[in-house]
Design an enzyme around this catalytic site. Structure first.
Site, PDB file in Angstrom:
ATOM      1  N   TYR B  50     -21.561 -33.871  77.797  1.00 30.06           N
ATOM      2  CA  TYR B  50     -20.627 -33.400  76.772  1.00 30.06           C
ATOM      3  C   TYR B  50     -21.150 -32.067  76.249  1.00 30.06           C
ATOM      4  CZ  TYR B  50     -18.371 -37.995  76.719  1.00 30.06           C
ATOM      5  OH  TYR B  50     -17.679 -39.133  77.076  1.00 30.06           O
ATOM      6  N   GLU B  51     -20.241 -31.177  75.879  1.00 24.10           N
ATOM      7  CA  GLU B  51     -20.670 -29.808  75.591  1.00 24.10           C
ATOM      8  C   GLU B  51     -21.531 -29.698  74.345  1.00 24.10           C
ATOM      9  OE1 GLU B  51     -16.935 -27.832  75.557  1.00 24.10           O
ATOM     10  OE2 GLU B  51     -16.427 -28.431  73.539  1.00 24.10           O
ATOM     11  N   SER B  52     -21.615 -30.756  73.562  1.00 19.62           N
ATOM     12  CA  SER B  52     -22.503 -30.749  72.399  1.00 19.62           C
ATOM     13  C   SER B  52     -23.964 -30.731  72.817  1.00 19.62           C
ATOM     14  CB  SER B  52     -22.238 -31.989  71.547  1.00 19.62           C
ATOM     15  OG  SER B  52     -22.361 -33.158  72.345  1.00 19.62           O
TER      16      SER B  52
END
Lengths: 285, 259, 285, 259
Positions: B50-52
């Site tokens: 996930y881009e987090s």
């Protein structure tokens, strides 16, 4: 050198009308308490920077603090659009807001370049996108070895960055854990950095040697605000208040409902309310 | 259709497209459900990113945002956002990027920025986020969305993410070395780009869906592949897995479903 | 996908004559055992890359493995010069070695750019230095926003990178702790990465969420070699063998003494000797 | 001199130049000893940074290398080497960089690369390491070295690190915004650059040192400042601190002194 002070004092002495200000947090550790204090103090003409402006930026924009927004994704995460931002952009209410829009990759690189003291960030991106045509701050350089065209954007150097973190120690070093996002870069890129923390501990005994720690001399002010990230969350302290994000959609849909909510929950309150807001969410961690 | 919804069919068809050794960059909503159904059924070793900054996550419930706490707690490691975009995405380490769209054209170009003119928009959408570079840096792109004439349009208002441009060799001409969109999974059908023109072509209809239903919810004249087949209906395992995931998610998020 | 195998197999299947190879470690966790195995297997014509080539690079160069050296500081840390490297550069023994020399900042940025998939690295450096005049791989770009001239160097993309790390788990994820140096970038920049580890554990239960972990799918081969960093050290396992560094100066001063030492301590040994070499140093941690 | 060596005087004079709120990038050898004596005497809050990534270290013994384990164990945090050079050094966060030199000229330019021609060197030295960018990115540079005609030379063979170039406003002309070398501490004297010409000028002689002794060990005609003073002799505290540090270091490093 980090000085411990009240949040009201930290805000009044570090953010001024016309500043470029970043209140950063990538879903996790969003500095809601600090942003609410800036709203109460009535700051104006801010250039607000954030990769993921969400409901707290919707609140600041709706309350008229923002002259300009620099961002890469403006939404209520998992819920939908930001209705106050839309009202400002589509209808100019409460006043028009200028927009400088990037991709996440560009913003992340631009903060990184700011922390690294560079004038610009260089990366591979924006190929075939319309954004490169409407944003004059998206340019390019040519690799002097391969001839490849790479994207370039100006580095981000905020006048002031606000973040929320888990802990400070007595000396003022700050520990950020979990989804650390862009916080270290946002602090190091800024002229001044203000940190709200869940608690102050004697020292970070036992912390991992490579944990994300901001030394005290990289921070101007620290304010202890337990729950200060609510309705966002603080890894190890309390869970995300998903219901508040879902409820925001209806509040923000109507100007009067919005103003009433802001009066009741922000203007007439102070930073001390945040501890109570997360009391029930602590169990979920 | 009986026994399952078109939304469930879409999610399960998307899950099936993922392989056990894929490294997948996951967006929120349908992509997140599909990726986690894949992980919980035929692709237990899939790496979800996930881009987090969370790499190798295995959440028990679907996150409401791309940065929920459980993503970090179950991850192999959690890195900073600049590192995520530099080393992991731009570094070419992601095999599949999963994107949704507000507007999509027949060549897989995506708009999630504005409806109308950019400077005086009719609707200001959230913007691109990670999508512009997901579209260019991942090995290939899967797109998933519900069909509607508002969504599948003849011309998109804004190129948030580049797919195959005007078709053909548009990506090569731009210097892109990745495949771009190779799969579109809607609530009605499975689409793949024509090898030459790169126009999305229906290769499978979900059970009970007609060609007419696909055309009625699409803003361009739909092409159907010669060997058109029917998507296999969800198996009991797939359906049970998806429903259990959604039930756990709803309970965890205070009784509300993920958008 | 990481495969567990013997060090001999990991070396023979991942580094080939003519390769560009990095054996990285910044004082800490230097992959001595892997380099010794490459010496035993008689690799030739390597382009050796390392920010801080020290005694193990002195050994490889003295044994004739290197065609070229790309580096930023070639010394025996805290002791002095590298005498085998000097003999190669000054006298061409055992054969001439081509040199591509950079600063630490340039090498660190070049590895970072390699990990990031970029053709070049951009940074502020080399102002007024002679190195910029003698190294044609030091060039410049102009910031398209400020007009400032910035330095550019090609990214580093080794065919193979070797590192030593503390732990792998059963799945092959690798944990590096303490002075992490340039190891993550060196692994991610390489086509193939080989890791020697002190031990394999069931899982990394309790490890910090932001610790430096290389997922198993970023590594080709893992070999368990306890003590494999000796005479360098492994944080949490054994101390640096400073005496070995001090003694190297005399060994490397003389070609015959060097060859005799290499025969006795490298050519006639195998990777299993390393565990014994650090036995006494474990107490010091 | 009685009661202390010229090497001890050099190290203690260098330590005195550091302030309590300095953030100091530390090289190995004499700079490391000076920085830690400062920390253990008048500057307890000084931040010491070693290029291996350790920030805010407080070692009990002097490291043999810039990456010894104790530096990490006592650090506030340990970052990667790219981060060290990008965020911390290039980011302009270091107030003082401490450098040594194999060759030094009167304008503070340093050579640690080669003696003789670069391509056919008489002596191949270790090279620049972090020094080229330490010299340009730190707020100011302190240099410490023992005097000799081989070390303090009229012309250096190679500009490893740029000091004041040919003097005057050379740094500004290159676009450098930092001060460059502001202090040279040798075993015989303290030197500061002339405000106009930037030539190093002796401002203090260590106790018992003559002008002749300084000239005899320097390869250019030495200029002495008008208000030339004598360096205060080491105090008992300074000397005790340095000697105890060296004794602990020798014991820890198996009876051998740091080079």
């Amino acid at each position: 050198m980090a000085t411990f002070m009240s949040l009201a004092e930290a805000v009044s002495s570090n953010v001024f009308d016309g500043d470029t200000a970043a209140f950063e947090g990538f879903t996790h550790l969003i500095p809601h308490a600090a942003a609410h204090e800036a709203i109460r103090q009535g700051r104006r003409d801010l250039t607000l920077v954030r990769m993921t402006p969400d409901i707290v930026y919707d609140q600041m924009i709706g309350m008229g603090l923002a002259k300009k927004l620099i961002f890469s994704y403006a939404g209520n995460p998992g819920v939908g659009l930001l209705r106050r931002l839309r009202d400002a952009v589509e209808n100019g209410w409460p006043h028009p807001v200028e927009i400088e829009e990037h991709s996440h990759a560009a913003m992340a690189n631009a903060y990184e370049a700011g922390a690294a003291g560079l004038p610009c960030a260089v990366f591979r991106g924006y190929k075939g996108t319309s954004l490169a045509k409407v944003n004059p701050n998206i340019r390019s350089i040519i690799c002097p070895f391969t001839g490849e065209e790479l994207a370039a954007v100006p580095s981000i150097r905020p006048d002031v960055t606000f973040i929320h973190a888990q802990k400070a120690n007595r000396r003022g070093d700050v520990l950020v854990e979990g989804i650390i996002g862009i916080q270290k870069e946002a602090v190091l890129a800024a002229r001044r950095a203000v940190v709200t923390v869940e608690e102050v501990v004697e020292d970070f005994a036992g912390v991992h040697p490579n944990a994300c720690v901001l030394p005290h001399w990289t921070v101007k002010a620290i304010a202890v605000v337990p729950g200060g990230a609510h309705p966002s969350y603080a890894h190890g302290y309390y869970a995300r208040d998903n219901r508040s994000y879902l409820e925001w959609d209806a509040i923000a849909a109507d100007r009067e409902a919005f103003m009433a909510w802001m009066k009741q929950n922000v203007l007439d309150k102070d930073a001390d309310v945040f501890a109570g807001r997360v009391a029930a969410l602590r169990a979920a961690r | 259709m009986t026994g399952f919804t078109s939304d469930e069919m879409m999610t399960i068809a998307a899950a099936r497209a993922l392989k056990n050794d894929d490294v997948c960059f996951v967006g929120i909503g349908a992509p997140s459900a599909a990726c986690n159904v894949a992980r919980l059924t035929h692709a237990p070793d899939i790496t979800l990113i996930y881009e987090s900054g969370t790499i190798g996550t295995a959440p028990d419930v679907l996150p409401l945002s791309i940065g929920d706490g459980e993503l970090c707690e179950t991850a192999v490691t959690t890195v900073s956002v600049p590192e995520m975009f530099r080393y992991w995405l731009q570094g070419g380490r992601i095999s599949v990027g999963f994107l949704g769209a507000a507007q999509l054209d027949r060549f897989g170009n995506i708009n999630t920025t504005v409806i109308g003119d950019y400077h005086t928009p009719k609707v200001r959408l959230p913007g691109g986020g990670g999508a512009p570079e997901i579209a260019s840096s991942c090995g290939e792109i899967f797109i998933t969305m519900k069909q509607s004439k508002r969504g599948l349009v003849d011309k998109i208002d804004f190129f948030t993410s580049f797919g195959h441009g005007e078709g053909g060799h548009a990506r090569e001409r731009l210097g892109l070395r990745t495949k771009g969109p190779t799969l579109l999974i809607t609530d009605l059908a499975i689409w793949k780009p024509d090898p030459e023109t790169k126009e999305f072509t229906v290769t499978a209809l979900h059970p009970g869906v007609t060609r007419e239903a696909v055309q009625e919810t699409c803003g361009w004249p739909v092409r159907f592949a010669p060997g058109l087949v029917e998507t296999p209906a969800p198996t009991a395992l797939e359906l049970d897995t998806l429903r259990a995931l959604r039930a756990r998610t709803a309970a965890a998020h205070g009784g509300q479903e993920v958008a």
